[in-house]
Write a protein that holds these residues in place. Structure first.
Motif, PDB file in Angstrom:
ATOM      1  N   ARG A  62       0.839  -1.189   0.000  1.00 16.89           N
ATOM      2  CA  ARG A  62       0.000   0.000   0.000  1.00 16.89           C
ATOM      3  C   ARG A  62       0.872   1.235   0.000  1.00 16.89           C
ATOM      4  NH1 ARG A  62      -5.309  -0.459   1.353  1.00 16.89           N
ATOM      5  NH2 ARG A  62      -5.287   1.652   2.199  1.00 16.89           N
ATOM      6  N   GLY A  63       0.287   2.349  -0.424  1.00 23.02           N
ATOM      7  CA  GLY A  63       0.985   3.621  -0.383  1.00 23.02           C
ATOM      8  C   GLY A  63       2.233   3.640  -1.249  1.00 23.02           C
ATOM      9  N   VAL A  64       3.250   4.322  -0.726  1.00 25.61           N
ATOM     10  CA  VAL A  64       4.506   4.462  -1.469  1.00 25.61           C
ATOM     11  C   VAL A  64       5.167   3.117  -1.703  1.00 25.61           C
ATOM     12  CG1 VAL A  64       6.810   5.467  -1.388  1.00 25.61           C
ATOM     13  CG2 VAL A  64       4.838   6.810  -0.652  1.00 25.61           C
ATOM     14  N   ASN A  65       5.105   2.203  -0.713  1.00 27.50           N
ATOM     15  CA  ASN A  65       5.700   0.881  -0.876  1.00 27.50           C
ATOM     16  C   ASN A  65       5.038   0.115  -2.032  1.00 27.50           C
ATOM     17  OD1 ASN A  65       7.450   1.297   1.258  1.00 27.50           O
ATOM     18  ND2 ASN A  65       6.004   0.474   2.764  1.00 27.50           N
ATOM     19  N   GLY A  66       3.726   0.173  -2.074  1.00 30.02           N
ATOM     20  CA  GLY A  66       3.032  -0.514  -3.157  1.00 30.02           C
ATOM     21  C   GLY A  66       3.342   0.086  -4.510  1.00 30.02           C
ATOM     22  N   VAL A  67       3.365   1.428  -4.581  1.00 30.57           N
ATOM     23  CA  VAL A  67       3.703   2.086  -5.834  1.00 30.57           C
ATOM     24  C   VAL A  67       5.095   1.682  -6.299  1.00 30.57           C
ATOM     25  CG1 VAL A  67       4.199   4.323  -6.876  1.00 30.57           C
ATOM     26  CG2 VAL A  67       2.130   4.027  -5.520  1.00 30.57           C
ATOM     27  N   HIS A 127       3.723  12.331  -6.673  1.00 28.45           N
ATOM     28  CA  HIS A 127       5.111  12.787  -6.614  1.00 28.45           C
ATOM     29  C   HIS A 127       6.076  11.592  -6.656  1.00 28.45           C
ATOM     30  CE1 HIS A 127       5.281  17.231  -5.769  1.00 28.45           C
ATOM     31  NE2 HIS A 127       3.962  17.004  -5.818  1.00 28.45           N
ATOM     32  N   HIS A 128       5.712  10.533  -5.990  1.00 26.24           N
ATOM     33  CA  HIS A 128       6.572   9.349  -6.011  1.00 26.24           C
ATOM     34  C   HIS A 128       6.572   8.689  -7.395  1.00 26.24           C
ATOM     35  CE1 HIS A 128       8.959   6.310  -4.037  1.00 26.24           C
ATOM     36  NE2 HIS A 128       8.186   5.352  -4.543  1.00 26.24           N
ATOM     37  N   ILE A 129       5.435   8.676  -8.034  1.00 23.45           N
ATOM     38  CA  ILE A 129       5.362   8.119  -9.389  1.00 23.45           C
ATOM     39  C   ILE A 129       6.187   8.960 -10.359  1.00 23.45           C
ATOM     40  CG2 ILE A 129       3.806   7.683 -11.330  1.00 23.45           C
ATOM     41  CD1 ILE A 129       1.665   6.931  -9.294  1.00 23.45           C
ATOM     42  N   VAL A 130       6.075  10.306 -10.235  1.00 21.91           N
ATOM     43  CA  VAL A 130       6.873  11.189 -11.082  1.00 21.91           C
ATOM     44  C   VAL A 130       8.363  10.977 -10.835  1.00 21.91           C
ATOM     45  CG1 VAL A 130       7.447  13.601 -11.516  1.00 21.91           C
ATOM     46  CG2 VAL A 130       5.064  12.916 -11.336  1.00 21.91           C
ATOM     47  N   GLN A 131       8.719  10.730  -9.601  1.00 22.83           N
ATOM     48  CA  GLN A 131      10.120  10.520  -9.258  1.00 22.83           C
ATOM     49  C   GLN A 131      10.681   9.245  -9.894  1.00 22.83           C
ATOM     50  OE1 GLN A 131      12.216  12.489  -7.525  1.00 22.83           O
ATOM     51  NE2 GLN A 131      13.861  10.996  -7.851  1.00 22.83           N
ATOM     52  N   ILE A 132       9.860   8.219 -10.005  1.00 24.77           N
ATOM     53  CA  ILE A 132      10.357   6.907 -10.443  1.00 24.77           C
ATOM     54  C   ILE A 132      10.239   6.724 -11.946  1.00 24.77           C
ATOM     55  CG2 ILE A 132       9.957   4.431 -10.298  1.00 24.77           C
ATOM     56  CD1 ILE A 132       9.139   4.788  -7.426  1.00 24.77           C
TER      57      ILE A 132
END
Length: 888
Positions: A606-611, A788-793
């Motif tokens: 879930r969350g950032v870990n899941g993304v 933001h995390h998706i954009v980062q990765i």
């Protein structure tokens, strides 16, 4: 007057200037064999001469033809007179008379009739014992006389060779006589005669002894002649850095060397004409052969066992190859199986430094290197004349290539039994052999054009054409890559995000970084995906130089595709586990992208870990897909696809290279034989092998058509499979983000939009200060964090569809759950609540989209004028929600 004045050097210029020389050239006062040599040379010259014929030249040629015709007619008349004498003798023996003026054909028919009648002894059923014994004794006497005559002629030939040990012409004449006697002996007596058998054995023994003696004698003379000119110089024997700038060394010019070289070559040519040995391959028009067939025959490749080198070149290369055998065939420390590059580089250096001696001649009349010039020096047609130049075509570069490649082939054959048991050494040696073949053809052009365009042999083929040795190499490469890949997957940082080109870990930039300090995106993927493609690329480099379609296909089927299939299975298992754990329970998956804890919570998915976990699967599959697309468009795989498609569609190669037409699994023991037979016989061979026969039969029964339009590339099957993983990962990332945002959006959805709250009309707190609504803030915060995390990765090409899908899905969810909670009834909004919803869209949802432009990576992309991955305007992805708010 010297012999050179009597028999001048016949050149094309002199013949054109003085056509009368043709008569002396074509009819020299010489032996029959020397006459044939001169005739062959004249034929070569006349071809060019007729193109520039003059009336004077034509008259000379006509006179030569008439003289030749008259000689032939005279010989025929003499033969007829001799035949008539024999016929008259036959009639006289029968007690009849025959006039010399009668028809000869009638007399011959009468003689044949007499020969078919039974003899008197056969008619007499009871011959006397004395008569029979007399006949047998007479036959034995005749046989003894014939054998005695053969032995006498043999002794005369031996005496000629013994009396003139320093005269090459008499030595070769004696050899010709002995060879002719050996050929004629069986026809001089009845088969099975013990006298004839013993005489023939003596003649053959004498011929072979003389032949071997002449070989040893002339080779020894050539060795002494080479030693007198101090061959080889140090720079030719051991080329290195010290002797890089050396003056060219010349062989042609020494009288003793020219004589010794000519004697040995003449012996080889004569022996070839007598069928005592094979003719030298480098001679395109041997002096003793005038037929067109010998010129049109395809010669053997230099380096093969079928190639027949010049004996003189063997003597020339002896000291050079002696050093090679000393260092690389004995017990010296330089002879190491793990250092094949040592002896290969030594031989390539020898070839480069000696190539000036073996330069080719453009045509039989132009000058070439010293070896070509020496080989053209031949004995003159007359015994008294010393030497003259013969215009024959000598393929000198092929001699050098054979002298270099044949010892290398022998060394490889001797080393292979030990190398075949060590896969690492075998792979290293084959790699060096392939490198040597490539360097040889890059640095020495005749290696491509030798043997009438066939080229020299490939050292790598010495190993690869042996199925057992090639299979050992293939198994070693497969085992090594599988072990390396499995070790990589077990490593802790196997699924870390890295830069694909350098494998450096991708540092996660914080949102506080300025646009100036942000780094423009590099190609980001997981370590295992990047390493896998690097491994597959190195495998491609190893089999790319192979010119056999079967060998290249075997590497793709047995080494590369299993690794791709293994990696694909891991990605699919990860996505299956992720979807299961994110919806039902959490469990550990050893060896996959992440080992999740076995507790009941689902924080890992879930969350950032899941993304992060879904993004790693997406990045891995996308990177492999892009690499395969580049491979599919390369010339190597385009040519391979064309070659395979051009085969019979029912052949094993076609079905194995395009897996959708048949099962891809095949054990390595049967792969090579299957591919070879499939390439030769197509569908006929395919039906005899398992497991292909059954699977092909099932496909035929299902009505599957093997149309060539269905096949476009070698990697299409895996491109489709990894593309499905990319699509599935993109949808998983979208569902994860949308589901978590909607989970926090429940209070906002359940809000009363048809009633104004007292707080919103309170004078103590302005209405604008409560925007966005407090029920919406947690969902917006979660969306901001995940985006933001998706954009980062993700890189722009993957980010754009993910961002648009997330925005579209959330817009649809908000519209459906708030504006139209029921399919039949729309939500009722008060003017104040409608204004709040519109401001929530403008200052809430769209504010999240605007904040993405401030992300360091997005700002860096904007400053570099490259795609951001959010589209030209990030707000356009929320168009459905914007239009609903405006209409409301």
């Amino acid at each position: 007057m010297t012999s050179q004045d009597i028999y001048p050097a016949y050149t094309l210029a002199k013949i054109r200037k003085e056509p009368a020389l043709l008569l002396d050239y074509i009819h020299p006062p010489s032996s029959h064999h020397d006459h044939q040599i001169a005739t062959t040379d004249a034929d070569v010259r006349l071809v060019s001469l007729l193109h520039h014929a003059t009336p004077e030249t034509t008259e000379v040629l006509d006179a030569a033809v008439r003289a030749e015709h008259e000689d032939t007619m005279t010989q025929l008349q003499e033969a007829e007179s001799l035949l008539r004498e024999h016929v008259a003798t036959m009639f006289q023996a029968r007690g009849q008379t025959w006039d010399d003026d009668e028809d000869l054909s009638t007399a011959l028919e009468q003689i044949c009739a007499w020969a078919s009648l039974p003899s008197v002894s056969s008619v007499d059923k009871h011959p006397s014992t004395a008569h029979t014994q007399h006949t047998e004794e007479l036959a034995e006497l005749y046989m003894a006389r014939a054998c005695t005559q053969l032995l006498s002629e043999m002794e005369e030939a031996q005496h000629m060779a013994t009396q003139a040990p320093d005269d090459p012409q008499k030595q070769l004449t004696a050899l010709r006589r002995l060879a002719r006697l050996a050929d004629e002996a069986p026809q001089r007596g009845p088969d099975g005669s013990p006298f004839l058998a013993r005489a023939l054995a003596s003649i053959v023994q004498a011929r072979d002894d003389l032949f071997r003696g002449l070989i040893s004698k002339y080779k020894l003379a050539l060795r002494h002649a080479l030693g007198s000119i101090h061959w080889p110089p140090p720079e030719y024997e051991n080329p290195n850095q010290e002797h890089r700038d050396h003056a060219p060394f010349h062989l042609f010019g020494s009288a003793s060397l020219s004589m010794a070289w000519a004697d040995l070559c003449e012996l080889q040519f004569v022996a070839a004409s007598l069928q005592l040995c094979s003719p030298p391959t480098c001679i395109r028009a041997p002096a003793s052969v005038s037929s067109v067939e010998s010129i049109q025959a395809i010669p053997a490749k230099p380096g093969t066992d079928e190639y027949t080198p010049l004996w003189a070149v063997n003597v020339l290369m002896e000291p050079l190859l002696l050093r090679f055998r000393y260092h690389f065939d004995g017990a010296r420390p330089t002879n190491r199986l793990d250092k094949p590059e040592w002896f290969l580089s030594h031989m390539i250096s020898l070839l480069k430094v000696n190539s000036v001696l073996f330069e080719p001649a453009l045509d039989p009349w132009s000058h070439g290197g010293d070896v070509a010039q020496l080989t053209r020096v031949r004995h003159d047609v007359s015994i008294e004349s010393p030497l003259r130049e013969r215009h024959i075509a000598v393929d000198a570069p092929s001699e050098l290539l054979h002298a270099i490649l044949h010892p290398l082939r022998l060394k490889i054959q001797a080393s292979m039994p030990r190398l075949a048991n060590d896969h690492a050494l075998l792979a290293h040696n084959i790699s060096q052999f392939i490198t040597f073949d490539s360097e040889l053809r890059d640095t020495y052009a005749p290696s491509i054009t030798a043997s009438q365009g066939q080229g020299a042999v490939y050292l790598a083929d010495e190993v690869l054409e042996n199925d057992a040795w090639f299979q050992a190499w293939l198994d070693g490469e497969r085992t090594f890559t599988e072990e390396r890949f499995n070790t990589l997957l077990q490593a802790p940082g196997a699924w870390a995000l890295v830069q694909a080109d350098t494998l450096d870990t991708e540092e996660e930039a914080t949102t506080e970084e300025s646009d100036v300090n942000a780094v423009v995106d590099t190609d980001t993927t997981t370590r295992c995906a990047a390493t896998l493609m690097h491994m597959l690329t190195s495998i491609t480099e190893r089999y790319q130089p192979l010119h056999s379609l079967i060998r290249r296909c075997a590497f793709i089927i047995q080494v590369q595709r299993p690794l791709l299939r293994q990696f694909l299975d891991r990605l699919i298992r990860h996505l299956d586990a992720f979807e299961t754990m994110s919806t039902a329970f959490s469990r550990a998956l050893p060896g996959d992208i992440a080992s999740l804890s076995s507790n009941a919570n689902t924080d890992a998915v879930r969350g950032v870990n899941g993304v992060t976990r879904v993004a790693k699967a997406l990045l891995s599959a996308s990177y492999v897909k892009r690499q395969l697309e580049e491979w599919a468009e390369s010339s190597l795989f385009l040519n391979m696809a064309h070659e395979v498609v051009s085969l019979d569609h029912s052949s094993p190669i076609y079905r194995l290279m395009f897996p959708k037409h048949g099962k891809e699994d095949m054990d390595s023991a049967n792969l090579i034989s299957l591919l070879q037979r499939g390439l030769q016989r197509g569908a006929e061979a395919a039906a005899t092998f398992r497991p292909l026969s059954k699977s092909f039969k099932d496909e035929t029964q299902d009505g599957y058509s093997l149309a060539s339009d269905d096949v476009s590339g070698i990697w299409d099957e895996y491109l489709s499979k990894f593309d499905s993983v990319v699509t599935r990962s993109t949808h998983a990332l979208e569902r994860l983000t949308v589901s978590e945002v909607l989970e926090l959006l429940k209070p906002y959805i359940l809000r009363r939009w048809d009633k104004d709250e007292d707080q919103e009309t309170s004078e103590n707190e302005p209405f604008e200060n409560s925007i966005p609504s407090k029920e919406l803030v947690p969902a917006l915060a979660k969306l901001t964090t995940l985006l933001h995390h998706i954009v980062q990765i993700l890189p722009p090409m993957l980010l754009l569809p993910v961002y648009r899908h997330i925005a579209t899905s959330l817009s649809n969810a908000v519209v459906e759950r708030i504006l139209m909670p029921n399919a039949r009834i729309s939500q009722q909004f008060t003017p104040m609540q409608a204004k709040r919803f519109r401001l929530d869209v403008e200052q809430g949802w769209l504010h999240v989209a605007k904040e993405l432009l401030t992300h360091p990576k997005v700002a860096a992309r904007l400053s570099s004028n490259i795609p951001t991955g959010l589209g030209r305007n990030p707000e356009n992805a929320w168009r459905l929600l914007i239009d609903a708010a405006q209409q409301l």
